[in-house]
Design a protein around this motif. Structure first.
Motif, short mmCIF file in Angstrom:
data_model
loop_
_atom_site.label_atom_id
_atom_site.label_comp_id
_atom_site.label_asym_id
_atom_site.label_seq_id
_atom_site.Cartn_x
_atom_site.Cartn_y
_atom_site.Cartn_z
N VAL A 47 -20.17 15.58 -43.20
CA VAL A 47 -21.13 16.43 -43.91
C VAL A 47 -20.91 16.16 -45.39
N HIS A 48 -21.97 15.76 -46.06
CA HIS A 48 -21.92 15.40 -47.48
C HIS A 48 -22.44 16.57 -48.31
N LEU A 49 -21.84 16.79 -49.46
CA LEU A 49 -22.23 17.89 -50.34
C LEU A 49 -22.46 17.37 -51.75
N ARG A 50 -23.40 18.03 -52.45
CA ARG A 50 -23.66 17.68 -53.85
C ARG A 50 -24.22 18.89 -54.58
N ASP A 51 -24.14 18.84 -55.89
CA ASP A 51 -24.72 19.85 -56.76
C ASP A 51 -26.21 19.54 -56.87
N SER A 52 -27.06 20.50 -56.58
CA SER A 52 -28.51 20.26 -56.59
C SER A 52 -29.02 19.87 -57.97
N MET B 139 -30.18 9.71 -47.03
CA MET B 139 -29.74 10.95 -46.40
C MET B 139 -30.78 12.03 -46.63
N ASN B 140 -30.88 12.96 -45.70
CA ASN B 140 -31.75 14.12 -45.86
C ASN B 140 -30.94 15.27 -46.42
N TRP B 141 -31.15 15.60 -47.68
CA TRP B 141 -30.43 16.68 -48.33
C TRP B 141 -31.21 17.98 -48.17
N SER B 142 -30.48 19.08 -47.96
CA SER B 142 -31.15 20.38 -47.86
C SER B 142 -30.25 21.47 -48.43
N GLY B 143 -30.90 22.55 -48.86
CA GLY B 143 -30.20 23.72 -49.36
C GLY B 143 -30.64 24.93 -48.56
N SER B 144 -29.99 26.02 -48.74
CA SER B 144 -30.30 27.24 -48.01
C SER B 144 -31.62 27.84 -48.49
N ALA C 33 -17.63 14.30 -49.21
CA ALA C 33 -17.89 14.47 -47.79
C ALA C 33 -16.66 15.04 -47.09
N VAL C 34 -16.92 15.79 -46.04
CA VAL C 34 -15.85 16.31 -45.18
C VAL C 34 -16.20 15.97 -43.74
N ALA D 285 -25.97 17.30 -46.52
CA ALA D 285 -26.63 16.29 -45.69
C ALA D 285 -25.64 15.88 -44.60
N ALA D 286 -26.05 16.00 -43.36
CA ALA D 286 -25.18 15.65 -42.24
C ALA D 286 -25.45 14.23 -41.78
N THR D 287 -24.36 13.51 -41.51
CA THR D 287 -24.45 12.19 -40.89
C THR D 287 -23.62 12.23 -39.62
N VAL D 288 -23.57 11.15 -38.92
CA VAL D 288 -22.81 11.10 -37.67
C VAL D 288 -21.33 11.40 -37.92
#
Length: 58
Positions: free
Chosen positions: A28-33, A1-6, A42-43, A22-25
């Motif tokens: 949207v997946h979230l994690r603590d950096s 997955m491509n993870w990104s932050g603001s 994920a939601v 990180a968005a997938t089809v």
């Protein structure tokens, strides 16, 4: 997955002190950096859009 932050958070926050997404089809997946190895959660797309609407209202 491509993870990104603001970019705004990156400039203001302590290094590694933000949430990454990180968005997938399907979700949207979230994690603590600070914990790239996990855990994550994920939601669905609809839930993410609803969250963004609420967050934009402040």
């Amino acid at each position: 997955m491509n993870w990104s932050g603001s970019r705004a958070l990156t400039a203001r926050a302590t290094v590694g002190d933000w949430v990454e997404v990180a968005a997938t089809v399907d979700a949207v997946h979230l994690r603590d950096s600070k914990r790239a190895e996990g855990p994550t959660f994920a939601v669905g797309a609809e839930e993410w859009v609803a969250f963004l609407r609420i967050a934009a209202c402040g």
